[in-house]
Design a protein around this motif. Sequence first.
Motif: not given
Length: 485
Positions: A79-80, A82-83, A94, A123, A126-127, A130, A132
Amino acid sequence: MRDIKKDFLWGGAIAANQAEGAHRKDGRGLSTADIQPFVPGADPTDLHFNDMDSETFERYKNGAYIYPKRQGVHFYDRYKEYIDALAEMHVKALRLSISWSRIFPNGDDEIPNEYGLAFYDRLFEYMKEKNIEPIVTIFHYEMPLNLVEQYGGWANPKLIDYFVKYGQTVLQRFHQTVKYWIIINQINLVHKEAFASLGILKDKVDHYEQAKFQAVHHQFVASAKITEFGHKLNPTIQLGVMLADTLTAPYSCEPADVELNFRRNRMQYFYSDVLIRGEYPEYALTYFEDHGIQLKITESEIDLLRNNTADFLAVSYYWSNTVKASENSMDPNSTVKNPHLKANRWGWSINASGLYLCMSKYWDRYHVPMMIAENGIGFKDVLTGDNHVHDDYRIEYHRDHIAAMKKAIREGADIFAYCSWAPFDIISAGTAEMSKRYGFIYVDYDDEGSGSGQIHYKDSFHWYKQVIDSNGEDLYPSISNSDEN
Ligand code: BG6
């Protein structure tokens, strides 16, 4: 005149079952999506997984097929990466779903699977790092397989309790991180996708249509209960209802075509009429009576629906169709192709004007905030020798659809997000192909799950990034695709 909001959420949308993979990792239970085979050479317009009988179910469950959704694009483990790529595209949001069987592996478990919850902790964290924003779908075309086998899917009222427990668990855990929640993906598509949406095996019920509407009623009740819980838990979160736009146009101005079209469309508004307006409309009750459909609905459920309506409407839009009285019935699966439109190889027509029309109609009817939860087109992309994909066809599709959205906004529609389906290539919901690609980011796996897994930015990646940077002002940016990716 309305403008695109300054904090408009330019985003993308994916679903757990099409991306995560890791289908038995960290205690995840088997889900309905895990038994969907990829059938090489199948007719791309035949959605064989959607209308399921027991014999097919057993064959898929126990057969030796290729099951692409079991590995997805390894989002669970990667996932990292892709993010990071999405952050590089400057997306603001997202939309993704939580896998029900990662949290309650059998659906009826006493306690949730902590490893599953911990994945979404990681997840979302992490978003956040970033920038998101997560938009979370609680139920997107996968349910613990056990709920189909032991309970007969959503036709059984027990599903209300199991789903509410799951919904409350994820709301409780993530309400401080996730503001926007879509409870059920495309709640109106039950006639097209009865198995994925409802987990019903058609030969196990006496009256298939009645069972579907009863199952939908259970989904309405569960949605209202989750909405009630969510609003009490945290008044700042927003809980929405989602439709796949299936509004049709009359094939001709012949009165019979016009009337059938009107009646068909009203039955498509039915789902959001109940969940936004808070009551069963008379036209639906009449339809049920005329079709011998008797639903079990209690007084307390009527109150619950009235008092816990949705905060927003999410809409997915891909294509449009027409209806003709001499060929079609009230069955939402029967349509006639619009001869004025081109289509892709899966038969999905291309009609940006349809997005303008549907968002405007929903706005006029409901006057609630709306998001475009999915919009995109599948193509078989070609990766060049130097790892580029020149997908001007995809740029054109999104450009025309974003322009159509802007037209609806200008005339008043309150739209706060646009999520492309899907920002990176994932497994197709309908045909389980990898090669039906929607992404701005190419992911190097094939239909059988082989490939390097490397990601490459398509031309559309650079285009979308600049559209986002201009907040949708510049739909014709000059793009360079010189990055290494
Ligand atoms: C939407 C679904 O209806 O269509 C998605 O919510 C799906 O899950 C999308 O992927 C596109 O459909 P397909 O079959 O091309 O993947």
